[in-house]
Design an enzyme around this catalytic site. Structure first.
Site, PDB file in Angstrom:
ATOM      1  N   GLY A  35       0.847  -1.214   0.000  1.00  0.00           N
ATOM      2  CA  GLY A  35       0.000   0.000   0.000  1.00  0.00           C
ATOM      3  C   GLY A  35       0.871   1.248   0.000  1.00  0.00           C
ATOM      4  O   GLY A  35       0.651   2.189  -0.773  1.00  0.00           O
ATOM      5  N   HIS A  36       1.882   1.249   0.873  1.00  0.00           N
ATOM      6  CA  HIS A  36       2.824   2.382   0.896  1.00  0.00           C
ATOM      7  C   HIS A  36       3.584   2.473  -0.435  1.00  0.00           C
ATOM      8  O   HIS A  36       3.840   3.561  -0.940  1.00  0.00           O
ATOM      9  CB  HIS A  36       3.849   2.196   2.025  1.00  0.00           C
ATOM     10  CG  HIS A  36       3.267   2.175   3.407  1.00  0.00           C
ATOM     11  ND1 HIS A  36       3.311   1.048   4.200  1.00  0.00           N
ATOM     12  CD2 HIS A  36       2.638   3.123   4.127  1.00  0.00           C
ATOM     13  CE1 HIS A  36       2.737   1.321   5.371  1.00  0.00           C
ATOM     14  NE2 HIS A  36       2.316   2.571   5.351  1.00  0.00           N
ATOM     15  N   GLN A  60      -1.001  11.129  17.566  1.00  0.00           N
ATOM     16  CA  GLN A  60      -2.220  10.686  16.883  1.00  0.00           C
ATOM     17  C   GLN A  60      -2.754   9.366  17.434  1.00  0.00           C
ATOM     18  O   GLN A  60      -3.756   8.851  16.952  1.00  0.00           O
ATOM     19  CB  GLN A  60      -2.011  10.602  15.374  1.00  0.00           C
ATOM     20  CG  GLN A  60      -1.158   9.443  14.901  1.00  0.00           C
ATOM     21  CD  GLN A  60      -0.854   9.567  13.414  1.00  0.00           C
ATOM     22  OE1 GLN A  60      -0.117  10.451  13.004  1.00  0.00           O
ATOM     23  NE2 GLN A  60      -1.427   8.693  12.604  1.00  0.00           N
ATOM     24  N   GLN A 149      -6.253   6.428  -0.006  1.00  0.00           N
ATOM     25  CA  GLN A 149      -7.715   6.454   0.194  1.00  0.00           C
ATOM     26  C   GLN A 149      -8.145   5.497   1.291  1.00  0.00           C
ATOM     27  O   GLN A 149      -9.273   5.543   1.762  1.00  0.00           O
ATOM     28  CB  GLN A 149      -8.427   6.107  -1.122  1.00  0.00           C
ATOM     29  CG  GLN A 149      -8.365   7.238  -2.125  1.00  0.00           C
ATOM     30  CD  GLN A 149      -8.823   6.818  -3.513  1.00  0.00           C
ATOM     31  OE1 GLN A 149      -9.426   5.761  -3.695  1.00  0.00           O
ATOM     32  NE2 GLN A 149      -8.500   7.643  -4.494  1.00  0.00           N
ATOM     33  N   LYS A 150      -7.234   4.645   1.717  1.00  0.00           N
ATOM     34  CA  LYS A 150      -7.510   3.753   2.849  1.00  0.00           C
ATOM     35  C   LYS A 150      -7.959   4.577   4.067  1.00  0.00           C
ATOM     36  O   LYS A 150      -8.847   4.173   4.799  1.00  0.00           O
ATOM     37  CB  LYS A 150      -6.236   2.956   3.157  1.00  0.00           C
ATOM     38  CG  LYS A 150      -6.167   2.336   4.520  1.00  0.00           C
ATOM     39  CD  LYS A 150      -6.602   0.918   4.439  1.00  0.00           C
ATOM     40  CE  LYS A 150      -6.573   0.164   5.735  1.00  0.00           C
ATOM     41  NZ  LYS A 150      -6.084   0.801   6.889  1.00  0.00           N
ATOM     42  N   ASP A 151      -7.287   5.731   4.269  1.00  0.00           N
ATOM     43  CA  ASP A 151      -7.640   6.627   5.380  1.00  0.00           C
ATOM     44  C   ASP A 151      -8.418   7.797   4.786  1.00  0.00           C
ATOM     45  O   ASP A 151      -7.911   8.912   4.675  1.00  0.00           O
ATOM     46  CB  ASP A 151      -6.376   7.097   6.092  1.00  0.00           C
ATOM     47  CG  ASP A 151      -5.607   5.930   6.676  1.00  0.00           C
ATOM     48  OD1 ASP A 151      -5.921   5.529   7.801  1.00  0.00           O
ATOM     49  OD2 ASP A 151      -4.722   5.390   5.986  1.00  0.00           O
ATOM     50  N   SER A 186      -2.546  -3.156   5.675  1.00  0.00           N
ATOM     51  CA  SER A 186      -2.326  -2.233   6.784  1.00  0.00           C
ATOM     52  C   SER A 186      -1.164  -2.773   7.601  1.00  0.00           C
ATOM     53  O   SER A 186      -1.018  -3.998   7.740  1.00  0.00           O
ATOM     54  CB  SER A 186      -3.583  -2.179   7.660  1.00  0.00           C
ATOM     55  OG  SER A 186      -3.276  -1.639   8.926  1.00  0.00           O
ATOM     56  N   ARG A 188      -1.004  -2.775  10.625  1.00  0.00           N
ATOM     57  CA  ARG A 188      -1.604  -3.461  11.778  1.00  0.00           C
ATOM     58  C   ARG A 188      -1.972  -4.913  11.469  1.00  0.00           C
ATOM     59  O   ARG A 188      -2.165  -5.695  12.399  1.00  0.00           O
ATOM     60  CB  ARG A 188      -2.847  -2.711  12.251  1.00  0.00           C
ATOM     61  CG  ARG A 188      -2.513  -1.413  12.969  1.00  0.00           C
ATOM     62  CD  ARG A 188      -3.774  -0.795  13.559  1.00  0.00           C
ATOM     63  NE  ARG A 188      -3.470   0.369  14.365  1.00  0.00           N
ATOM     64  CZ  ARG A 188      -3.354   1.598  13.891  1.00  0.00           C
ATOM     65  NH1 ARG A 188      -3.530   1.836  12.615  1.00  0.00           N
ATOM     66  NH2 ARG A 188      -3.064   2.604  14.700  1.00  0.00           N
TER      67      ARG A 188
HETATM   68  P1  AMP Z   1       0.483   4.686   7.664  1.00  0.00           P
HETATM   69  O1  AMP Z   1       1.924   4.274   7.612  1.00  0.00           O
HETATM   70  O2  AMP Z   1      -0.461   3.601   8.028  1.00  0.00           O
HETATM   71  O3  AMP Z   1       0.274   5.972   8.437  1.00  0.00           O
HETATM   72  O4  AMP Z   1       0.085   5.041   6.170  1.00  0.00           O
HETATM   73  C1  AMP Z   1       0.822   5.961   5.422  1.00  0.00           C
HETATM   74  C2  AMP Z   1       0.064   6.270   4.164  1.00  0.00           C
HETATM   75  O5  AMP Z   1      -0.139   5.067   3.427  1.00  0.00           O
HETATM   76  C3  AMP Z   1      -1.320   6.860   4.437  1.00  0.00           C
HETATM   77  O6  AMP Z   1      -1.566   7.922   3.518  1.00  0.00           O
HETATM   78  C4  AMP Z   1      -2.240   5.695   4.210  1.00  0.00           C
HETATM   79  O7  AMP Z   1      -3.529   6.076   3.791  1.00  0.00           O
HETATM   80  C5  AMP Z   1      -1.512   4.963   3.095  1.00  0.00           C
HETATM   81  N1  AMP Z   1      -1.919   3.549   3.085  1.00  0.00           N
HETATM   82  C6  AMP Z   1      -1.908   2.676   4.118  1.00  0.00           C
HETATM   83  N2  AMP Z   1      -2.407   1.482   3.733  1.00  0.00           N
HETATM   84  C7  AMP Z   1      -2.752   1.609   2.432  1.00  0.00           C
HETATM   85  C8  AMP Z   1      -3.338   0.730   1.466  1.00  0.00           C
HETATM   86  N3  AMP Z   1      -3.673  -0.523   1.762  1.00  0.00           N
HETATM   87  N4  AMP Z   1      -3.535   1.210   0.219  1.00  0.00           N
HETATM   88  C9  AMP Z   1      -3.215   2.478  -0.103  1.00  0.00           C
HETATM   89  N5  AMP Z   1      -2.655   3.359   0.761  1.00  0.00           N
HETATM   90  C10 AMP Z   1      -2.435   2.934   2.007  1.00  0.00           C
END
Ligand code: AMP
Length: 282
Positions: A35-36, A60, A149-151, A186, A188
């Site tokens: 995703g990243h 956060q 768009q996940k968040d 994710s 998580r």
């Molecule tokens: P995080 O490390 O979880 O804070 O995520 C960093 C960025 O990656 C944020 O903009 C999230 O929305 C994006 N992100 C996380 N998981 C996904 C996913 N499965 N698909 C697309 N973007 C993602």
């Protein structure tokens, strides 16, 4: 690949190149997954230089246990970033982002966005997101920044932040990347057991069910109620919310609105892991 830990070195990197080259920033909390990588790929396509930030932002996290258990895999993340040709990584410490010898007085209140969905269920979360994203944009000063768009609600508050503060950056959103099973990737997910992972697939299945019902013309409140019932029937899932929103301003919807993008959004615990997901319609 350059690795920066402090404000002036990453800012110098941008300032030196900014006039001739486009700079893209991809903010993350690490434990990188495909995703990243989709965000990084989008930035690499649009820009001459891509900077990835890795910072697990304590402000956060409304749940201290979630912060403690958040996966941290910096070494592997750096190897991956090197491999995909990321130009620079910014990994600040808490001391850099929230200097302990300086008072931190500011708070960000996103109004009604704080009262619903993620804002309601994670008090203080968006204040922390807003603070850290403002800090990162001011430190790195990229031309473009990339968010998933996940968040989806986070994307709305970031667009609001950039608009209200006239921050000179273009915000680009990237579609959700999923496992073959449909489970949204994710960091998580690493904390889910194989059985919990199986259970978690229900979230996306239920979003697809809602999407199908919407396309078939079913009344919106009927759809959300059926979706909640479906998820509540699964003893492995503790549902927090299942709602429909209008995408451009994240207003909750009770009735169908034709010709406007809407999204179904869900948040639930599977075991002790809190997961969110959504699907867009129109
Ligand atoms: P995080 O490390 O979880 O804070 O995520 C960093 C960025 O990656 C944020 O903009 C999230 O929305 C994006 N992100 C996380 N998981 C996904 C996913 N499965 N698909 C697309 N973007 C993602």
């Amino acid at each position: 690949m350059k690795l920066f830990h402090d404000v002036s070195s990453v800012r110098n990197f941008t300032q030196k190149r900014k006039n001739e080259q486009k700079i893209g920033l991809v903010p993350t909390m690490g434990a990188l997954h495909p995703g990243h990588l989709a965000l990084l790929e989008a930035s690499q396509k649009d820009n001459d230089q891509t900077i990835c930030s890795i910072y697990v932002n304590p402000t956060q996290f409304n749940n201290p246990d979630d912060l403690k258990k958040y996966p941290r895999t910096l070494e592997g993340d750096l190897e991956l970033l090197e491999k995909i040709g990321c130009d620079a990584v910014f990994c600040p410490t808490d001391q850099i982002m929230y200097p302990p010898d300086q008072p931190q007085l500011l708070h960000l209140d996103f109004g009604y966005l704080n009262e619903i969905l993620e804002g309601q269920h994670r008090p203080g979360h968006f204040d922390g997101v807003g603070l850290v994203v403002t800090k990162l944009l001011n430190i790195v000063q990229p031309h473009r920044a990339y968010f998933g768009q996940k968040d989806l609600q986070q994307l709305t508050i970031i667009r609001q932040l950039v608009r209200e503060f006239f921050i000179p950056v273009e915000i680009t959103s990237v579609p959700i990347v999923r496992e073959a099973s449909g489970l949204a990737l994710s960091s998580r997910n690493q904390r889910l057991s194989p059985e919990e992972k199986e259970t978690a697939i229900q979230l996306y299945q239920t979003l697809l069910f809602a999407q199908k019902q919407y396309k078939a013309g079913t009344d919106l409140s009927t759809i959300t109620q059926q979706a909640r019932n479906r998820l509540n029937q699964d003893s492995g899932i503790q549902l927090e919310y299942f709602e429909a929103v209008r995408v451009h301003d994240f207003q909750l919807l009770e009735e169908r609105t034709e010709n406007q993008p809407i999204a179904f959004c869900v948040a639930a615990y599977v075991g002790d892991v809190r997961l969110i997901d959504n699907v867009l319609i129109n």
